[in-house]
Design a protein around this motif. Structure first.
Motif, PDB file in Angstrom:
ATOM      1  N   LEU A   1       1.320  -1.448  -0.105  1.00  0.00           N
ATOM      2  CA  LEU A   1       0.086  -0.153  -0.154  1.00  0.00           C
ATOM      3  C   LEU A   1       0.915   1.173  -0.352  1.00  0.00           C
ATOM      4  N   GLU A   2       2.504   1.565   0.420  1.00  0.00           N
ATOM      5  CA  GLU A   2       3.043   2.332   0.385  1.00  0.00           C
ATOM      6  C   GLU A   2       3.615   2.500  -0.858  1.00  0.00           C
TER       7      GLU A   2
ATOM      8  N   ARG B   1      -4.910  -1.334  -3.229  1.00  0.00           N
ATOM      9  CA  ARG B   1      -5.872  -0.608  -2.171  1.00  0.00           C
ATOM     10  C   ARG B   1      -7.708  -0.741  -2.932  1.00  0.00           C
ATOM     11  N   GLU B   2      -7.127  -0.758  -4.504  1.00  0.00           N
ATOM     12  CA  GLU B   2      -8.506  -0.690  -4.959  1.00  0.00           C
ATOM     13  C   GLU B   2      -9.262  -2.219  -5.138  1.00  0.00           C
ATOM     14  N   TYR B   3      -8.562  -2.867  -5.001  1.00  0.00           N
ATOM     15  CA  TYR B   3      -8.290  -4.106  -4.629  1.00  0.00           C
ATOM     16  C   TYR B   3      -9.473  -4.908  -3.177  1.00  0.00           C
TER      17      TYR B   3
ATOM     18  N   ALA C   1       3.949   3.061  -4.977  1.00  0.00           N
ATOM     19  CA  ALA C   1       3.785   3.948  -5.828  1.00  0.00           C
ATOM     20  C   ALA C   1       3.516   2.857  -6.947  1.00  0.00           C
ATOM     21  N   ASP C   2       3.711   1.692  -6.611  1.00  0.00           N
ATOM     22  CA  ASP C   2       3.763   1.293  -8.588  1.00  0.00           C
ATOM     23  C   ASP C   2       2.782   0.177  -8.510  1.00  0.00           C
TER      24      ASP C   2
ATOM     25  N   GLY D   1       0.648  -0.031  -4.737  1.00  0.00           N
ATOM     26  CA  GLY D   1      -0.129   0.498  -3.692  1.00  0.00           C
ATOM     27  C   GLY D   1      -1.770   0.744  -4.373  1.00  0.00           C
ATOM     28  N   PRO D   2      -1.877   1.791  -5.323  1.00  0.00           N
ATOM     29  CA  PRO D   2      -3.484   1.563  -6.073  1.00  0.00           C
ATOM     30  C   PRO D   2      -4.365   0.392  -6.698  1.00  0.00           C
ATOM     31  N   ALA D   3      -3.667  -0.437  -6.890  1.00  0.00           N
ATOM     32  CA  ALA D   3      -3.974  -1.750  -7.940  1.00  0.00           C
ATOM     33  C   ALA D   3      -4.415  -2.466  -6.204  1.00  0.00           C
TER      34      ALA D   3
END
Ligand code: UTP
Length: 290
Positions: free
Chosen positions: A274-275, A284-286, A277-278, A280-282
């Motif tokens: 989650l920390e 978090r979305e899941y 950048a590469d 984390g977003p995916a």
């Protein structure tokens, strides 16, 4: 007063990792990745941040992958260079320490953590040294655990261990401190008990796998006394130093992930992913869909 610098660190990696079978049948526990770095790499990075010059791995049968990992992979480096993959090359930096900075010792029987540390005695000699248990991932990029401990050591000398307050119900899983005077995050250690029976723990301050120790602890370990679980316990040998040498505990202020445990290992992966950048977003979305 100046104290001898901490130049050497012991990484006991001789354990069988039975909680991660079947994976650990062929892959050492320390090589399991948290996101994309083996557990052991986090501990080595922490040691480097603390100024450690020499890493001593106490290994065992089946741990050959560790030596491959910390070697220079000539063909890989050449092929990454040829392809102009600078970022990938940079990632390899802390896996390729200069010759002599890594030493390997075999622990010939899994006789316990104290025994593993003792196996490195001829390399540490008469110097104080650090011990890092790689399956404890102590995450605090702004103030890495061992670096903070070295700061305490430079002021007070002697022995310094990292501790964390654990729930009363968990004290029987750890080495527990009998506390003396408290000065901010630093607690004087008056006693140490390995895995106290439920209801008997002298505090909730548990040792969490980082130690700065004086060479005399090796003499105590040499007696090969069996302690909790029939193993040669580091805690028991450390306890013999109390009252003889300064002994302090520094409370860790970052996030501790017990990666020797499946749930701890999985939460470490989630937290560190989650920390990033590469990925984390995916991730978090899941997680948001659960
Ligand atoms: P653990 O108690 O987690 O044991 O060891 P383990 O074998 O690694 O894992 P499980 O419990 O079977 O799943 C704590 C640390 O002490 C080292 C381990 O490698 C780990 O870093 N250790 C333990 C040794 O180096 N030698 C030993 O004889 C015992």
């Amino acid at each position: 007063m100046t104290h001898k610098p901490i130049r050497k660190a012991i990484f006991p990696v001789g354990g069988q990792g039975t909680r991660f079978l079947p994976a650990t049948k062929a892959v050492p526990k320390e090589m399991l990745p948290v996101v994309d770095r083996p557990l052991l790499q986090y501990a080595v990075d922490e040691a480097l941040a603390a100024g450690i010059e020499q890493m001593i791995f106490v290994t065992a049968r089946g741990k050959a992958a560790l030596e491959e990992y910390f070697d220079v992979a000539g063909e890989l480096v050449a092929s990454l260079k040829a392809k102009g993959k600078a970022a990938e090359l940079a990632v390899l930096d802390t896996t390729q320490l200069t010759p002599g900075r890594i030493a390997y010792v075999r622990q010939q029987e899994p006789a316990g953590l104290g025994h593993a540390v003792w196996c490195a005695r001829l390399i540490t000699g008469d110097e104080p040294f650090a011990v890092l248990l790689p399956d404890e991932l102590l995450w605090n990029p702004a103030a890495p655990a061992l670096k903070e401990m070295v700061g305490v050591y430079e002021q007070r000398g002697g022995n310094v261990i990292s501790v964390l307050e654990v729930p009363e119900a968990h004290t029987s899983r750890y080495g527990i401190v009998r506390p003396g005077t408290v000065d901010g995050l630093v607690t004087e250690v008056l006693g140490l008990v390995e895995k106290p029976a439920a209801g008997t723990a002298p505090s909730r301050l548990a040792a969490i796998g980082r130690y700065i120790l004086q060479p005399e602890v090796m003499t105590a370990l040499a007696a090969h006394k069996r302690g909790a679980g029939g193993e040669i316990q580091l805690t028991d040998a450390m306890a013999e130093m109390i009252g003889v040498q300064p002994f302090h505990a520094l409370t860790f202020t970052g996030v501790r992930h017990d990666c020797g445990d499946k749930a701890g290992f999985i939460t470490a992966n989630v937290a560190l992913a989650l920390e990033r950048a590469d990925v984390g977003p995916a991730v978090r979305e899941y997680l948001a869909t659960l």
